[in-house]
Design an enzyme around this catalytic site. Structure first.
Site, mmCIF file in Angstrom:
data_model
loop_
_atom_site.group_PDB
_atom_site.id
_atom_site.type_symbol
_atom_site.label_atom_id
_atom_site.label_comp_id
_atom_site.label_asym_id
_atom_site.label_seq_id
_atom_site.Cartn_x
_atom_site.Cartn_y
_atom_site.Cartn_z
ATOM 1 C CB SER A 143 -0.872 -0.015 1.261
ATOM 2 O OG SER A 143 -1.493 1.235 1.478
ATOM 3 C CE1 TYR A 156 -4.377 -2.206 4.744
ATOM 4 C CE2 TYR A 156 -3.241 -0.088 4.654
ATOM 5 C CZ TYR A 156 -3.864 -1.149 4.014
ATOM 6 O OH TYR A 156 -3.961 -1.152 2.635
#
Length: 300
Positions: A143, A156
């Site tokens: 990401s 995350y």
């Protein structure tokens, strides 16, 4: 991997979001695609999409944290399509709470899927690709959060930094074996990752409290109104795989922020001459990396 036609790709989290976008792009390029997902409703919906087009797509329900189930899924994929060449370790979840209020269960859940799922994919598929000896490609979904951190969704972010580091090390490890590695670093995508809590296992149900409902409502709207379409991400992944790009950046709006991060890091290095002994050690390490890169060039 310039010639992808007829190659077999296994995509975790393949029935929705980025994974589904990759499945669409790969199928359009005449690859054989296995979409693996924990949600049966998403698998059913994805297969309804492919039904009219009749590409070589096969669904498998699997939990990426279950190593035995991953092995069974790989066996099934090989029975259906034959040798696997591309493994996309893409399944991911998120928890939109401040990292300072996280519980152990929060950590175990997010890291178990986002990092453990990638590890399980690597451990499941690399030996199979090595065994057939035809080369292949590993694509790990990280990401932009693997470069850019903040307090919200901190676990995350931690998991995605780890995926990026794993991928960089794996790149050099697999270069001599004609197996390429890419790390996918997307920004905002039109996906349903905000539904992660729906698949949270009961044994890890202890949470740090619900995320702010107003924030979540804005997030849902933001994903659908401003997020990049998954197919566009998938098409960019396909092109990057064919070029053997390591970094797959899909969203151009992060360029200046990345520049600031790396400039800050470089400016923090001590302004003094390097130690000669340590420098010699680092040069030997760099030579090993260069050797791995040369072995990749020779194999292509």
């Amino acid at each position: 991997m310039k010639d992808v036609r007829g190659k077999v790709a296994f995509i975790t989290g393949g029935a929705s979001g980025i994974g589904f976008g990759m499945a669409q792009a790969f199928a359009a390029a005449e690859m054989k695609v296995v979409i693996a997902d924990i949600r049966q409703d998403h698998l059913d919906e994805a297969m309804r999409h492919f039904a009219a087009r009749r590409p070589a797509v096969h669904p498998i329900r699997v939990d990426v944290t279950d190593r035995k189930a991953m092995a069974r899924a790989a066996d099934e994929a090989e029975r259906v399509f034959g040798k696997i060449h591309v493994a996309c370790n893409n399944a991911g979840i998120n928890l939109f709470n401040d990292i300072a209020q996280a519980t152990y269960d929060d950590w175990d859940w997010i890291l178990g899927v986002n990092l453990g799922g990638v590890v399980n994919g690597v451990q499941t598929f690399i030996p199979r690709i090595l065994k057939h000896g035809e080369g292949g490609h590993i694509i790990n979904t990280a990401s932009m959060a693997s470069f850019i951190a903040g307090p919200v969704a901190g676990i995350y972010t931690c998991s995605k930094f780890a995926v990026r580091g794993l991928s960089e090390a794996l790149r050099y490890s697999l270069a001599p074996h004609n197996i390429n590695v890419s790390v996918l670093c997307p920004g905002l995508v039109d996906s349903q990752i905000y539904e992660s809590d729906q698949i949270r296992p009961a044994q890890l149900s202890s949470t740090s409290g619900p995320a702010d409902p107003q924030f979540m409502a804005r997030l849902v709207n933001l994903h659908h109104e401003a997020g990049m379409q998954p197919l566009e991400v998938g098409e960019k992944v396909l092109r990057a795989m064919q070029r053997n790009d390591f970094y797959i950046f899909t969203h151009p709006e992060f360029k200046e922020e990345l520049r600031e991060i790396f400039e800050e890091a470089l400016s923090a290095l001590p302004d003094e001459p390097p130690n000669a002994v340590r420098l010699a050690f680092e040069e030997r390490r760099r030579a090993l990396k260069a050797k791995a890169q040369e072995s990749w060039k020779d194999s292509h």
